[in-house]
Scaffold this motif. Sequence first.
Motif, PDB file in Angstrom:
ATOM      1  N   VAL A 123     -15.768 -40.632  -8.677  1.00  0.00           N
ATOM      2  CA  VAL A 123     -15.441 -39.477  -9.520  1.00  0.00           C
ATOM      3  C   VAL A 123     -16.440 -38.368  -9.238  1.00  0.00           C
ATOM      4  O   VAL A 123     -17.663 -38.592  -9.274  1.00  0.00           O
ATOM      5  CB  VAL A 123     -15.469 -39.854 -11.015  1.00  0.00           C
ATOM      6  N   ALA A 125     -17.331 -34.475 -10.574  1.00  0.00           N
ATOM      7  CA  ALA A 125     -17.052 -33.523 -11.650  1.00  0.00           C
ATOM      8  C   ALA A 125     -17.192 -32.090 -11.151  1.00  0.00           C
ATOM      9  O   ALA A 125     -17.899 -31.814 -10.175  1.00  0.00           O
ATOM     10  CB  ALA A 125     -17.998 -33.766 -12.822  1.00  0.00           C
ATOM     11  N   LEU A 127     -17.993 -28.216 -12.866  1.00  0.00           N
ATOM     12  CA  LEU A 127     -18.416 -27.489 -14.061  1.00  0.00           C
ATOM     13  C   LEU A 127     -18.496 -26.009 -13.739  1.00  0.00           C
ATOM     14  O   LEU A 127     -19.294 -25.589 -12.899  1.00  0.00           O
ATOM     15  CB  LEU A 127     -19.775 -28.007 -14.550  1.00  0.00           C
ATOM     16  N   LEU A 149     -13.012 -34.508 -11.659  1.00  0.00           N
ATOM     17  CA  LEU A 149     -13.122 -34.462 -13.116  1.00  0.00           C
ATOM     18  C   LEU A 149     -13.458 -33.035 -13.528  1.00  0.00           C
ATOM     19  O   LEU A 149     -14.617 -32.615 -13.443  1.00  0.00           O
ATOM     20  CB  LEU A 149     -14.214 -35.436 -13.580  1.00  0.00           C
ATOM     21  N   LEU A 151     -14.567 -30.270 -15.958  1.00  0.00           N
ATOM     22  CA  LEU A 151     -15.306 -30.289 -17.222  1.00  0.00           C
ATOM     23  C   LEU A 151     -15.068 -28.996 -18.001  1.00  0.00           C
ATOM     24  O   LEU A 151     -15.064 -27.901 -17.421  1.00  0.00           O
ATOM     25  CB  LEU A 151     -16.801 -30.451 -16.963  1.00  0.00           C
ATOM     26  N   LEU A 164     -19.422 -37.355 -18.754  1.00  0.00           N
ATOM     27  CA  LEU A 164     -19.971 -37.717 -17.447  1.00  0.00           C
ATOM     28  C   LEU A 164     -20.371 -39.187 -17.394  1.00  0.00           C
ATOM     29  O   LEU A 164     -20.135 -39.869 -16.398  1.00  0.00           O
ATOM     30  CB  LEU A 164     -21.181 -36.832 -17.135  1.00  0.00           C
ATOM     31  N   ALA A 169     -19.463 -40.376 -13.321  1.00  0.00           N
ATOM     32  CA  ALA A 169     -19.398 -39.361 -12.266  1.00  0.00           C
ATOM     33  C   ALA A 169     -20.561 -39.514 -11.304  1.00  0.00           C
ATOM     34  O   ALA A 169     -21.718 -39.637 -11.710  1.00  0.00           O
ATOM     35  CB  ALA A 169     -19.393 -37.965 -12.879  1.00  0.00           C
ATOM     36  N   VAL A 172     -21.911 -33.760  -9.688  1.00  0.00           N
ATOM     37  CA  VAL A 172     -21.365 -32.616 -10.416  1.00  0.00           C
ATOM     38  C   VAL A 172     -21.402 -31.405  -9.497  1.00  0.00           C
ATOM     39  O   VAL A 172     -22.481 -31.001  -9.026  1.00  0.00           O
ATOM     40  CB  VAL A 172     -22.160 -32.320 -11.704  1.00  0.00           C
ATOM     41  N   TYR A 223     -10.057 -35.259 -19.348  1.00  0.00           N
ATOM     42  CA  TYR A 223     -10.322 -35.773 -20.690  1.00  0.00           C
ATOM     43  C   TYR A 223      -9.521 -35.005 -21.728  1.00  0.00           C
ATOM     44  O   TYR A 223      -9.397 -33.779 -21.671  1.00  0.00           O
ATOM     45  CB  TYR A 223     -11.820 -35.723 -20.993  1.00  0.00           C
TER      46      TYR A 223
END
Length: 560
Positions: A123, A125, A127, A149, A151, A164, A169, A172, A223
């Motif tokens: 995974v 992420a 951001l 993922l 965020l 996270l 994850a 990031v 999510y």
Amino acid sequence: MTDHPPGQAPGRSLQNLARALRGPERIAPAGPVRVVPPAPAAPSLLAAIAPGAAPRAHRASIALPPDPDRAAYPPPWTWPALHRPEDAAIRHDGAVTTFAALDAAARDLSAALAARAIGRGDVVAFLGHNHPSQIVALMACSRLGAALLPLNWRLAPPELGFILQDAAARLVLALPGYAPLAESLAPPGMPPGDYVMDPTAPLPAGQAGVAPGTAEDPALVVYTSGTTGRPKGAVLDGAAVVANARNAVRVFDLTAEDHVLTVLPMFHVGGLCIQTLPALMVGATVTLHSRFDAEAWFDAVEREGPSLSLLVPAIMAALIAHPNWAGADLSALRAVGAGSSDVPAPLAEAFHAKGVPVQGIYGATETGPIALAQSPAEALADPGGIGRAAPLCEVRVQDEAGHPLPPGRIGEIAVRGPNLMRGYLRDPEGTAAAIRDGWFRTGDAAQLDASGRYRLAGRIGDVIISGGENVYPAEVERVLMTAPGITDGAVCGVPNPRWGEVPVAVVVPGPGYDPEAVLRHFEGKLARFKQPHHVVTVTALPRTALGKVERAALRALATA
């Protein structure tokens, strides 16, 4: 390399892809079915999904249209780069990224991720606000069989930290302004430089030879909003992402000639998957705004001429209330999609008056999200509706035991199709409760009319039980939003010693507001037990990032 196969006109392959994505007029559960065997489970992610969720039992009941090239998943990513390489893929902050550049950036990032030992089942992420690098990240992860993922940058650090950690994850990808926050969330003992990477930084050219991801690999972990408790990570595999794109292509009649204006946040599946990804898959152009700004939206519509945009009711209301609305030229738009919550008819009708159909879209994170949708004609005929089942979906209204209900009865919306999530990450109990016999239980109440159209009634958990009668907030809110002097409003139940609960209207007053007139407005329109007991005024309704009313906070305001 040529930009089209020998003997074939440029763009023809994109037309073929659009037709392949559209598929047949209606996918029937009967008849011969081609089942794609699942890929080997990756212990880092697939094993964390409920064991019964992969392979999905309901997939065998849906006959998917043939893919142009299943072995080279995901074909929609690569076709525009091969056949329209110099066409504009994404416009953002004055810069233009072509399809060739987008594909090259994804190749370079995938090589950089592989160098960090990111691979199948991991995974990664992202951001940051809306940015082309998020699309690049998704494409790069898909090359490796890893999942992206997205965020929600509006969340507090503890909330982001929970997500996270829950998703395990590995890395990031943080835009420069968000790097300090991401670094503060690094697991104990891990150097921030090993946990956080700038997706906009220059990278060396990627090398070939990376094992490609497959349609059965998780592509997205998104999510849920967590309005009813801790957020859960819905895992969408590549096949679900592409199936949702096929739904979008059919719903919006997307072609390479379209131009989509994206202003909703892409950390939700709405902003990412309803128009943005499907448009890129068929070779259309996306103008991407970092975040919604009314002035910028009006300017983009008039100067750049997008053919489609996706909005939510709160943004629609902000546009209609803006000084530019009266003189705005929206003629470039052939339609606007709208969803995330029930769309009040007056908002849709204001766009219709300017010649722009508002196509209602219904779905959830777990459904990819498109499950129900209106055509442009249905949008004009039924303002504020949510239409019919999307082409690759089966939808029904059912009772608590899972039995289908006839038209006219209110029950829970259940969805089945190849666009469904694989399951909730590390939550087998939640997955088993949400998906039963292949049907995803949405938790939303609706009714089906005799013509086959669906109408939302609200969340099952939000139903108000007054004197033994069920009152669904959405039904009351539709009338409330036509009352004079109301700029925004919602309905919830509050305790009452005689009736158990009574409906209460929580409103943002506007010019000419009169609480007694608001209450009188319901007379003759709804049964007495459905009418608000009283009205509470507030300066603003509590809403999520996508404009959904936060019901717990609303009830607190109503009972204060």
